[in-house]
Design a protein around this motif. Structure first.
Motif, mmCIF file in Angstrom:
data_model
loop_
_atom_site.group_PDB
_atom_site.id
_atom_site.type_symbol
_atom_site.label_atom_id
_atom_site.label_comp_id
_atom_site.label_asym_id
_atom_site.label_seq_id
_atom_site.Cartn_x
_atom_site.Cartn_y
_atom_site.Cartn_z
ATOM 1 N N UNK A 1 -0.321 9.484 2.838
ATOM 2 C CA UNK A 1 -1.369 9.764 2.082
ATOM 3 C C UNK A 1 -0.797 10.441 1.004
ATOM 4 N N UNK A 2 0.163 10.872 0.528
ATOM 5 C CA UNK A 2 1.138 11.560 -0.218
ATOM 6 C C UNK A 2 1.257 10.358 -1.514
ATOM 7 N N UNK A 3 1.764 9.129 -1.164
ATOM 8 C CA UNK A 3 1.401 8.506 -2.101
ATOM 9 C C UNK A 3 0.184 7.303 -2.423
ATOM 10 N N UNK A 4 -1.037 7.953 -2.145
ATOM 11 C CA UNK A 4 -2.314 7.357 -2.230
ATOM 12 C C UNK A 4 -2.553 8.643 -2.784
ATOM 13 N N UNK A 5 -1.836 10.314 -3.218
ATOM 14 C CA UNK A 5 -2.682 10.629 -4.385
ATOM 15 C C UNK A 5 -3.478 11.156 -3.565
ATOM 16 N N UNK A 6 -3.286 11.455 -2.263
ATOM 17 C CA UNK A 6 -4.296 12.475 -1.119
ATOM 18 C C UNK A 6 -5.739 12.156 -1.026
ATOM 19 N N UNK A 7 -6.142 11.098 -1.467
ATOM 20 C CA UNK A 7 -7.446 10.469 -1.225
ATOM 21 C C UNK A 7 -7.990 9.927 -0.289
ATOM 22 N N UNK A 8 -8.767 10.417 0.264
ATOM 23 C CA UNK A 8 -9.321 9.632 1.812
ATOM 24 C C UNK A 8 -10.305 8.861 1.609
ATOM 25 N N UNK A 9 -10.468 8.134 2.435
ATOM 26 C CA UNK A 9 -10.914 7.413 2.655
ATOM 27 C C UNK A 9 -12.397 7.706 2.752
ATOM 28 N N UNK A 10 -13.603 6.925 1.778
ATOM 29 C CA UNK A 10 -15.100 7.292 1.679
ATOM 30 C C UNK A 10 -15.595 6.670 2.551
ATOM 31 N N UNK A 11 -17.185 7.561 2.403
ATOM 32 C CA UNK A 11 -17.494 7.776 3.488
ATOM 33 C C UNK A 11 -18.427 6.062 3.790
ATOM 34 N N UNK A 12 -18.474 5.431 2.579
ATOM 35 C CA UNK A 12 -19.008 4.595 2.321
ATOM 36 C C UNK A 12 -17.901 3.444 2.769
ATOM 37 N N UNK A 13 -16.674 3.915 2.923
ATOM 38 C CA UNK A 13 -16.121 2.689 3.620
ATOM 39 C C UNK A 13 -14.924 1.625 2.590
ATOM 40 N N UNK B 1 0.901 -1.169 -0.217
ATOM 41 C CA UNK B 1 0.062 -0.303 -0.314
ATOM 42 C C UNK B 1 0.623 1.209 -0.157
ATOM 43 N N UNK B 2 1.866 1.331 0.521
ATOM 44 C CA UNK B 2 3.082 2.743 1.301
ATOM 45 C C UNK B 2 4.338 1.870 1.019
ATOM 46 N N UNK B 3 4.427 1.450 -0.421
ATOM 47 C CA UNK B 3 6.171 0.636 -0.683
ATOM 48 C C UNK B 3 6.336 2.091 -1.000
ATOM 49 N N UNK B 4 6.956 2.590 -1.403
ATOM 50 C CA UNK B 4 7.622 3.778 -1.880
ATOM 51 C C UNK B 4 7.615 4.872 -0.256
ATOM 52 N N UNK B 5 6.460 4.436 0.219
ATOM 53 C CA UNK B 5 6.766 5.552 1.625
ATOM 54 C C UNK B 5 7.344 5.331 2.310
ATOM 55 N N UNK B 6 7.434 3.644 2.670
ATOM 56 C CA UNK B 6 8.480 3.446 3.739
ATOM 57 C C UNK B 6 10.164 3.480 2.610
ATOM 58 N N UNK B 7 10.417 3.067 1.544
ATOM 59 C CA UNK B 7 11.582 3.212 0.875
ATOM 60 C C UNK B 7 11.732 4.878 1.523
ATOM 61 N N UNK B 8 11.027 5.130 0.900
ATOM 62 C CA UNK B 8 11.771 6.675 1.528
ATOM 63 C C UNK B 8 12.234 7.437 2.415
ATOM 64 N N UNK B 9 11.028 6.629 3.577
ATOM 65 C CA UNK B 9 11.670 7.557 4.747
ATOM 66 C C UNK B 9 12.644 6.948 5.246
#
Length: 400
Positions: A367-379, A304-312
């Protein structure tokens, strides 16, 4: 504790239920192994210690060359390029079949790769300004920035190969392998210029990338080709190290005359081929393990956040090191020179602390890696992808 276990069980079930039935979970597992191998490798072979009023880096591989086998396990970049070539080829083929233009496809592929890079550069620009403004020695700042930025080189290569996927997807891996061999022959046997070695940055990583593309075309449906490649590439690696004069370490060692990784040498590429062959041989058993919901959930969350893990991950290590200095005492395995087995034993104790620091950074920047998308209210969340292309919104917390 019971409530935590219950929540974890619910999350595991949701991830397993949301994963498309046709998804190749072994591919995601190999990507997770590649990323975590690099992270653990850097944490184990990089030490920051006070010296001359600042911080300097050292590596246990310099003082203890017998630790070279660590690099054989944790230098896993070839796996990342293998998976990248496999997924990239499938993704491009699917995009063409769906009428998606090359520009649209490439933008989607590179967007998630480059967004987290921009975040790291922005944050560290501010950090550097603060450090220099508070009087931290420029040599120390340079060393810290080098640790942060140097692992990013492979992202530039990966981005370039991704862009070239339509041209190289059907290239036989033997062609770039031949280029690597010729470059090394020129460099080492014929006394050629050192700069020619940098040709291998592209050619060397093109080998596992095109191997992954061949995998996508069904080249390794049978186990025999992978088994032969494992034996041949493994024997070649041993011969190059024992009789060819190449270093035993598959990562760079400070002060060494030759680095197997910067730029890649024939020994490193042969080792990468053996590593890829082993991955291809174990993919079926790995796929069976990934049918276990708990194992798959762990792999899915890493992806889910492979690049975040690598970069930080380097920032996490440096943060822990900096906070430890506030105590005024050099802590073993954290602030001491990496020159003895005792340092390595103490370093192992710090790994969970580095992991916790990385978890905090992940919570901030994922959330940066995920394009800033927020979880939708429907889940629902668009975080499961099949074959490297976007799928319909599904309920999940995993994304490849």
């Amino acid at each position: 504790m019971l409530e935590l276990r219950a929540r974890r069980a619910v999350l595991v079930r949701r991830i397993d239920a949301a994963t498309p039935a046709g998804r190749d979970r072994a591919v995601d597992a190999l990507r997770a192994v590649a990323i975590l191998g690099v992270v653990l490798g850097h944490w184990l072979v990089t030490s920051l210690h006070p010296a001359g009023g600042g911080l300097r880096t050292s590596s246990p591989l310099s003082a203890m060359p017998w630790l070279a086998p660590i690099s054989w396990v944790l230098q896993t970049l070839a796996l990342f390029f293998l998976v990248g070539g496999h997924v990239g080829a499938l993704s491009h083929a699917a995009a063409r079949a769906s009428g998606v233009s090359y520009g649209q496809w490439l933008g989607r592929r590179l967007g998630r790769l480059l967004r987290p890079v921009a975040a790291v550069l922005l944050v560290w620009t501010v950090v550097v300004g603060v450090l220099l403004g508070t009087g931290v020695a420029s040599g120390t700042v340079h060393g810290l920035v080098t640790l942060v930025l140097s692992p990013m080189w492979f992202l530039l290569v990966f981005a370039g190969l991704t862009a070239l996927t339509p041209l190289v997807a059907r290239l036989n891996p033997l062609w770039p392998l031949a280029v690597v061999a010729l470059v090394d022959l020129w460099r080492f046997a014929l006394d050629g210029p050192a700069w020619i070695g940098w040709v291998n940055v592209l050619a060397g990583w093109l080998v596992p990338y095109t191997l992954g593309a061949a995998w996508a075309r069904g080249a390794f449906a049978r186990r025999t080709p992978a088994a032969l490649m494992l034996v041949g590439a493994g024997a070649a690696t041993v011969a190059l190290v024992v009789w060819g004069g190449y270093p035993a370490s598959m990562v760079g060692v400070p002060g060494a005359a030759i680095s197997n990784l910067s730029p890649p040498t024939l020994a490193a590429v042969a080792f990468g081929l053996a590593q890829c062959a082993l991955a291809l041989l174990v993919r079926e058993p790995l796929a069976r393990v990934m049918r276990r919901p708990a194992a798959w959930a762990a792999v899915a969350l890493v992806n889910l956040s492979a690049m975040t893990v690598f970069l930080w991950h380097q920032s996490a290590m440096m943060s822990v090191t900096a906070l430890g200095l506030l105590g005024g005492v050099d802590l073993p395995g954290l602030h001491t020179v990496a020159d003895s087995p005792w340092w390595m034993a103490a370093r192992l104790v710090w790994l969970p602390v580095f992991g916790l620091a990385l978890l905090l950074l992940w919570a901030v920047f994922r959330t940066v890696e995920q394009g800033g998308r927020k979880k939708r209210s429907s889940g629902t969340s668009r975080i499961v992808r099949t074959g490297g292309t976007a799928a319909a919104p599904v309920r999940s917390t995993a994304r490849a």
